[in-house]
Design a protein around this motif. Structure first.
Motif, short mmCIF file in Angstrom:
data_model
loop_
_atom_site.label_atom_id
_atom_site.label_comp_id
_atom_site.label_asym_id
_atom_site.label_seq_id
_atom_site.Cartn_x
_atom_site.Cartn_y
_atom_site.Cartn_z
N ILE A 398 0.87 -1.19 0.00
CA ILE A 398 0.00 0.00 0.00
C ILE A 398 0.90 1.23 0.00
CG2 ILE A 398 -1.75 1.29 1.27
CD1 ILE A 398 -2.80 -1.30 2.39
N LEU A 399 0.68 2.12 -0.98
CA LEU A 399 1.53 3.31 -1.14
C LEU A 399 0.66 4.56 -1.01
CD1 LEU A 399 2.46 1.10 -3.67
CD2 LEU A 399 4.49 2.52 -3.37
N PRO A 400 0.52 5.12 0.21
CA PRO A 400 -0.26 6.35 0.39
C PRO A 400 0.45 7.54 -0.27
CG PRO A 400 0.12 5.21 2.48
CD PRO A 400 1.04 4.61 1.47
N GLU A 401 -0.34 8.55 -0.62
CA GLU A 401 0.18 9.79 -1.21
C GLU A 401 1.03 9.50 -2.45
OE1 GLU A 401 -0.79 12.59 -0.03
OE2 GLU A 401 -1.63 11.97 1.90
N THR A 402 0.69 8.45 -3.20
CA THR A 402 1.51 8.03 -4.34
C THR A 402 0.61 7.69 -5.51
OG1 THR A 402 3.11 7.08 -2.77
CG2 THR A 402 3.34 6.47 -5.08
N ASP A 403 0.90 8.28 -6.70
CA ASP A 403 0.15 7.88 -7.89
C ASP A 403 0.79 6.64 -8.51
OD1 ASP A 403 2.43 8.75 -9.22
OD2 ASP A 403 1.57 10.70 -9.73
N VAL A 404 0.17 6.11 -9.57
CA VAL A 404 0.64 4.84 -10.13
C VAL A 404 2.01 4.99 -10.79
CG1 VAL A 404 -1.67 3.85 -10.42
CG2 VAL A 404 -0.73 5.33 -12.21
N ASN A 405 2.33 6.17 -11.32
CA ASN A 405 3.64 6.34 -11.95
C ASN A 405 4.76 6.29 -10.92
OD1 ASN A 405 2.50 6.64 -14.55
ND2 ASN A 405 2.09 8.82 -14.18
N ALA A 406 4.57 6.97 -9.80
CA ALA A 406 5.58 6.91 -8.74
C ALA A 406 5.67 5.51 -8.16
CB ALA A 406 5.25 7.92 -7.65
N ALA A 407 4.52 4.84 -8.01
CA ALA A 407 4.53 3.47 -7.50
C ALA A 407 5.27 2.54 -8.45
CB ALA A 407 3.10 2.99 -7.28
N GLU A 408 5.14 2.76 -9.74
CA GLU A 408 5.83 1.93 -10.72
C GLU A 408 7.34 2.04 -10.57
OE1 GLU A 408 5.86 1.15 -15.57
OE2 GLU A 408 5.11 3.05 -14.76
N LYS A 409 7.84 3.25 -10.29
CA LYS A 409 9.28 3.42 -10.09
C LYS A 409 9.77 2.61 -8.89
CE LYS A 409 9.36 8.12 -12.01
NZ LYS A 409 9.66 9.55 -11.74
N VAL A 410 9.00 2.60 -7.81
CA VAL A 410 9.38 1.84 -6.62
C VAL A 410 9.45 0.35 -6.95
CG1 VAL A 410 8.70 1.22 -4.28
CG2 VAL A 410 8.41 3.57 -5.06
N ILE A 411 8.44 -0.16 -7.65
CA ILE A 411 8.39 -1.59 -7.97
C ILE A 411 9.51 -1.98 -8.91
CG2 ILE A 411 6.97 -3.42 -8.94
CD1 ILE A 411 6.06 -2.35 -6.22
N LYS A 412 9.85 -1.11 -9.87
CA LYS A 412 10.93 -1.45 -10.79
C LYS A 412 12.29 -1.48 -10.09
CE LYS A 412 8.84 -0.20 -15.21
NZ LYS A 412 8.95 0.59 -16.44
N ARG A 413 12.47 -0.59 -9.11
CA ARG A 413 13.71 -0.68 -8.32
C ARG A 413 13.77 -2.01 -7.58
NH1 ARG A 413 12.66 4.79 -6.82
NH2 ARG A 413 12.05 4.13 -4.72
N LEU A 414 12.63 -2.48 -7.09
CA LEU A 414 12.57 -3.76 -6.40
C LEU A 414 12.89 -4.90 -7.37
CD1 LEU A 414 11.89 -5.45 -3.92
CD2 LEU A 414 9.48 -5.31 -4.57
N GLN A 415 12.43 -4.82 -8.62
CA GLN A 415 12.73 -5.86 -9.61
C GLN A 415 14.24 -5.97 -9.85
OE1 GLN A 415 10.21 -4.79 -13.01
NE2 GLN A 415 9.19 -6.78 -12.77
N VAL A 416 14.89 -4.82 -9.99
CA VAL A 416 16.33 -4.83 -10.23
C VAL A 416 17.08 -5.44 -9.05
CG1 VAL A 416 18.35 -3.36 -10.61
CG2 VAL A 416 16.20 -2.86 -11.79
N ALA A 417 16.67 -5.09 -7.83
CA ALA A 417 17.34 -5.62 -6.64
C ALA A 417 17.16 -7.13 -6.54
CB ALA A 417 16.79 -4.94 -5.39
#
Length: 474
Positions: A398-417
Motif C-alpha cells: 500500500i503506497l499512500p500519497e503516491t500515484d501509479v507512476n511513482a509506485a511503478e518506479k518503486v516496484i521497478k527498483r525492487l525488480q532490479v534488486a
C-alpha cells in the motif's frame, strides 16, 4: 532511625519522580519529532516541492509561497520554507514579513547538512534570521530515478520551524503564583554551552549552568546563586548535546523541626507518632506486597495481550504484516484518500514460477526466496508505505500519497534488486528471481474489493504476456 528511614524513602521517591517527569518530557519530544518529520515528508509530496525545485519560476514561487503560508496556519507552526541544493531559501510561508527567510542561506545549519545526506534532519537553536528559539525539521527532496537512468540528485529540502513548547516549560500566567513556592523543582532545557533556553520558572531563561558537572548523575548536589539543589538530567536523543535538567531545591528538615520538638508536648507527640508509624509501616508493607503482586499480574496480562495481538497481524515466515492487517490498513487509507482526495496506489506482486522453485530446489529454498523478497521490499519502499504477505507467493504494498507512476518506479527498483544474484546469495539463493506486478490507483467511492480486483486483473495481464513485468492502471 525513623527520621533516616523517612529521608531515605523521600530521597528514593524524589529520584523516581524526577526520572518519570524527565522521561515523560523526553518521550514527548521524540513523539513531536516523529510527527513533524512525517508532516515534512507529507507536505513535500502534497505541495509538489520536487517539481518546483526542478523548474522554479517567479509564478511557481508565488504559488508555493501562498501554499506554504496556508499550510503554516493549518499546522500552527512558526514557518515552512523550501531550500535549494545550495541551502538558499527560495520560498517561505513568511515571504511577506519583514523577517522573511527568502534569499537567506542556511547551508551551514545541521538540519540542512543531514538533508544533503538524504536523511530527515532536526535541530534546535536560535533562528539565524529572527533570532528566536525553535526546532527545525527538514525533509530531503531527491529527484527520483529508475533503473537504467541517471542516479538520484539532491534538489533541496523542505523545512518546518516549530516553537518547540514543552509541557511544564514556559508556564501560563495563572500558574506562576503556584510556581513561586521554592519547594517545587525547576525544569530547564539546557544547550551544549549550558545556556538555559526554556524553563518552568521565571528568571531562569538566559542563565548559564555548569552542565558538565551535572549531566549523567542522579541527585548530584549543586549550588547556584546561593541556593542548594539536587540535579537530575536526561539527554534529548533526537538533539545531541541538549539536555533536560531538573533541579530540586534541598531543605534541611532536621534543623527546621528540631526546636519545636524539644518540649514535653513535642516528645509525647514523637512517641505517639512513632507507635502509629510502626503500625502503619507493617500494614503498608503487607498492602504493598499485595498491590505489587496484582500490578505484576496485570502487566504480564497486558504484555501477553499485546504480544498475541502483534502475532495475529504478522506473517511468521517473512515478518511482514498479514492479510488481516492489510484489510484493516487499506480501509483506513481509503478513508483518508476519500476525505482529502489524495492519491493512493496498491501494488499486487506474485513471484514467477514459484512452484517450479519449490519443485526444483526444495521448499526450504522457496522459503528463503519469500524472505529475501520481503527483506528487499522493506528496504525499497518508503517509511509511509506498508508491505503485506497476502498469501502463498503473493505480496501487497500500500503506497499512500503516491500515484501509479511513482509506485511503478518503486516496484521497478525492487525488480532490479531481486535480480541481483550476489545480493540473493546472502539468503543462499544462487539464481535470479522475478515477479509480476499489477498497480491499481484508488478512485473515489471505490470499495477495497474493487481496488484489489483491478490490481489482480493487471497482474494476470502481465503473467499472460510472459511474466517478469509491471503493469499500471491507465
Amino acid at each position: 532511625m525513623l527520621y533516616q528511614e523517612n529521608q531515605r524513602s523521600r530521597h528514593i521517591a524524589n529520584l523516581q519522580l524526577a526520572h518519570e517527569e524527565l522521561f515523560r518530557l523526553n518521550d514527548y519530544v521524540e513523539t513531536l519529532v516523529r510527527s513533524r518529520q512525517r508532516s515534512a515528508a507529507t507536505l513535500s509530496y502534497a505541495a509538489s516541492i520536487e517539481n518546483y525545485l526542478l523548474s522554479p519560476s517567479q509564478q511557481a514561487t508565488a504559488e508555493i509561497n501562498e501554499r506554504l503560508r496556508k499550510l503554516r496556519e493549518t499546522l500552527a507552526v512558526s514557518a515552512i520554507y523550501v531550500l535549494d541544493g545550495a541551502g538558499v531559501a527560495l520560498a517561505s510561508s513568511n515571504y511577506n514579513e519583514p523577517l522573511g527567510f527568502v534569499g537567506h542561506n542556511f547551508q551551514s545549519r545541521t538540519y540542512f547538512k543531514q538533508a544533503m545526506l538524504g536523511l530527515p534532519g532536526q535541530e534546535i537553536g536560535n533562528g539565524r534570521v529572527s533570532g528566536r528559539f525553535g526546532a527545525y525539521y527538514s525533509y530531503p527532496i531527491i529527484e527520483g530515478s529508475v533503473a537504467g537512468q541517471e542516479a538520484s540528485r539532491f534538489l533541496g529540502a523542505l523545512v518546518i520551524k516549530d516553537s518547540f513548547k514543552l509541557p511544564l516549560l514556559g508556564s501560563a500566567l495563572n500558574e506562576r503564583a503556584a510556581l513561586e513556592d521554592n519547594s517545587l523543582a525547576v525544569v530547564n532545557m539546557v544547550g551544549p554551552g549550558g545556556h538555559v533556553v526554556a524553563s518552568n520558572r521565571d528568571g531562569w531563561v538566559g542563565k548559564v549552568l555548569a552542565v558538565d558537572s551535572l549531566i549523567g548523575k542522579d541527585h548530584r548536589p549543586c549550588v547556584f546563586e546561593g541556593a542548594s539543589y539536587l540535579a537530575v538530567s536526561v539527554a534529548l536523543a533526537d538533539f545531541p548535546g541538549w539536555h533536560l535538567l531538573r533541579l530540586q531545591p534541598t531543605r534541611r528538615w532536621l534543623i527546621d523541626g528540631f526546636s519545636s520538638l524539644m518540649t514535653r508536648t513535642g516528645i509525647l507527640y514523637v512517641l505517639l507518632l512513632c507507635a502509629v508509624t510502626l503500625g502503619m509501616i507493617g500494614l503498608y508493607r503487607r498492602a504493598a506486597v499485595s498491590v505489587r503482586k496484582r500490578e505484576l499480574a496485570h502487566k504480564r496480562l497486558r504484555r501477553s495481550h499485546e504480544r498475541y495481538r502483534e502475532l495475529s497481524c504478522r506473517d511468521a515466515l517473512t515478518g511482514l504484516y498479514n492479510r488481516r492487517a492489510y484489510q484493516n490498513d487499506l480501509a483506513r487509507e481509503m478513508q483518508r484518500a476519500q476525505r482529502y482526495r489524495h492519491p493512493l496506489s496498491v501494488a499486487l506482486l506474485d513471484i514467477d514460477f514459484f512452484k517450479k522453485i519449490n519443485d526444483l530446489h526444495g521448499h526450504e529454498t522457496g522459503d528463503r526466496v519469500l524472505r529475501q523478497l520481503a527483506r528487499l521490499i522493506l528496504g525499497t519502499i518508503r517509511e509511509a508505505d506498508v508491505a503485506y504477505r497476502f498469501g502463498g507467493e503473493e505480496f501487497v504494498v500500500i503506497l499512500p500519497e503516491t500515484d501509479v507512476n511513482a509506485a511503478e518506479k518503486v516496484i521497478k527498483r525492487l525488480q532490479v534488486a531481486l535480480l541481483d544474484i550476489e545480493a540473493n546469495a546472502d539468503e543462499g539463493i544462487g539464481f535470479p528471481v522475478t515477479f509480476s506486478c499489477g498497480i491499481a490507483a484508488y478512485q473515489q467511492d471505490n470499495t477495497s474489493r474493487e481496488l484489489f480486483e483491478r490490481a489482480d486483473a493487471l497482474l494476470y495481464a502481465v503473467k499472460a504476456n510472459g511474466r517478469n513485468g509491471v503493469r499500471v492502471q491507465d
